[in-house]
Design a protein around this motif. Structure first.
Motif, PDB file in Angstrom:
ATOM      1  N   GLY A 120       0.703  -1.095  -0.368  1.00 24.88           N
ATOM      2  CA  GLY A 120      -0.066   0.712   0.283  1.00 24.88           C
ATOM      3  C   GLY A 120       0.447   1.290  -0.081  1.00 24.88           C
ATOM      4  O   GLY A 120       2.362   1.434  -0.198  1.00 24.88           O
ATOM      5  N   LEU A 121       0.207   2.257   0.101  1.00 24.51           N
ATOM      6  CA  LEU A 121       0.947   3.935  -0.321  1.00 24.51           C
ATOM      7  C   LEU A 121       0.987   3.773   1.670  1.00 24.51           C
ATOM      8  O   LEU A 121       0.577   3.879   2.446  1.00 24.51           O
ATOM      9  CB  LEU A 121       0.066   4.798  -0.705  1.00 24.51           C
ATOM     10  CG  LEU A 121      -0.755   4.960  -2.009  1.00 24.51           C
ATOM     11  CD1 LEU A 121      -1.454   5.945  -1.780  1.00 24.51           C
ATOM     12  CD2 LEU A 121       0.143   5.061  -2.804  1.00 24.51           C
ATOM     13  N   SER A 122       2.606   4.578   1.168  1.00 22.67           N
ATOM     14  CA  SER A 122       2.774   4.464   2.846  1.00 22.67           C
ATOM     15  C   SER A 122       1.951   6.629   2.744  1.00 22.67           C
ATOM     16  O   SER A 122       2.103   6.939   2.401  1.00 22.67           O
ATOM     17  CB  SER A 122       4.615   5.461   2.785  1.00 22.67           C
ATOM     18  OG  SER A 122       5.069   6.322   1.640  1.00 22.67           O
ATOM     19  N   PRO A 123       2.707   7.169   4.299  1.00 21.51           N
ATOM     20  CA  PRO A 123       1.962   7.660   4.974  1.00 21.51           C
ATOM     21  C   PRO A 123       2.771   9.270   3.470  1.00 21.51           C
ATOM     22  O   PRO A 123       2.040   9.975   3.631  1.00 21.51           O
ATOM     23  CB  PRO A 123       2.592   8.189   6.139  1.00 21.51           C
ATOM     24  CG  PRO A 123       2.368   7.095   6.821  1.00 21.51           C
ATOM     25  CD  PRO A 123       2.588   5.741   5.137  1.00 21.51           C
ATOM     26  N   ALA A 124       3.460   9.776   3.695  1.00 20.32           N
ATOM     27  CA  ALA A 124       4.355  10.035   2.725  1.00 20.32           C
ATOM     28  C   ALA A 124       3.780  10.438   1.865  1.00 20.32           C
ATOM     29  O   ALA A 124       3.264  11.147   0.486  1.00 20.32           O
ATOM     30  CB  ALA A 124       6.163  10.312   2.965  1.00 20.32           C
TER      31      ALA A 124
END
Length: 224
Positions: A11-15
């Motif tokens: 998935g996507l990281s927060p950044a």
């Protein structure tokens, strides 16, 4: 609080989420991205529900919506260990546009999530007890969650300086990275004590006047 070392797989990281266009209203807490939009009444807040549902169906993003007379909170909860869903930024941007049309004002300062860090002797497994007592479900290898995601998430980890019959539990408060230092300063001004800032700005460990532990954490909003 464990020091993050790798991005969530799949998935996507927060950044990466924050690098996406038109998501400035949103912050990533310990339970995933969320946005708070200030409202003038319950009806005003509820006006965002239909657009949220429409965008959730269009993008396939599963969301939680919390209505209050003061605000509507939209969350994209982490449903597993894979990080933030790839379609989350598109959903978040669309919700922000709908909120702007309804004159619902973004209020990132009020974005947060609460977790409880249950420390345990390494020879003990207390997660079954807590899941049974609270009606929670196991989440991943070490955590437990409220099935409706209303209560705080629990994390279970061995304590440092392992000793039988001794437990140390503290509260994790996940806040936006740009508000963490303000929250720490407010807690210290209110009588708290700084225990450890060696991990700052990822998190600060504080203690209340009677020595209850609280970690103010911001790493979930910046981790890449």
């Amino acid at each position: 609080m464990s020091d993050p070392t790798t991005a969530e797989a799949g998935g996507l990281s927060p950044a990466a989420f924050h690098r996406s266009p038109d998501v400035a209203d949103w912050r990533v807490t310990g339970t995933g991205p969320q946005a708070v939009f200030a409202a003038t009444s319950l009806a005003h807040a509820a006006a965002l529900v239909a657009p949220v549902v429409a965008e959730a169906e269009r993008t396939g993003i599963e969301v939680d919506v919390d209505l209050r007379p003061e605000a509507v909170i939209v969350r994209i909860p982490n449903r597993g260990p894979d990080g933030i869903a790839a379609g989350a930024p598109e959903f978040a941007a669309a919700v922000s546009r709908a909120a702007a049309k309804l004159q619902l004002t973004p209020d990132p300062e009020r974005t947060q999530s609460i977790g409880i860090y249950v420390a345990q002797h390494s020879a003990a497994d207390v997660r079954p007890f807590f899941t049974a007592a609270l009606g929670y479900e196991e989440f991943g290898e070490t955590d437990a969650v409220d099935p409706l995601r209303c209560g705080p998430q629990l994390a279970f980890n061995p304590i440092t300086g392992d000793a039988p019959s001794r437990g140390r539990t503290h509260i994790d408060v996940f806040v936006p990275a740009d508000r963490a230092r303000v929250r720490v300063d407010a807690a210290l001004a209110a009588g708290g004590r700084l225990v450890d800032d060696s991990h700052a700005p990822a998190w600060w460990s504080l203690a209340s006047p009677d020595n209850h532990g609280v970690d103010i954490a911001s790493w979930t909003d910046t981790f890449d």
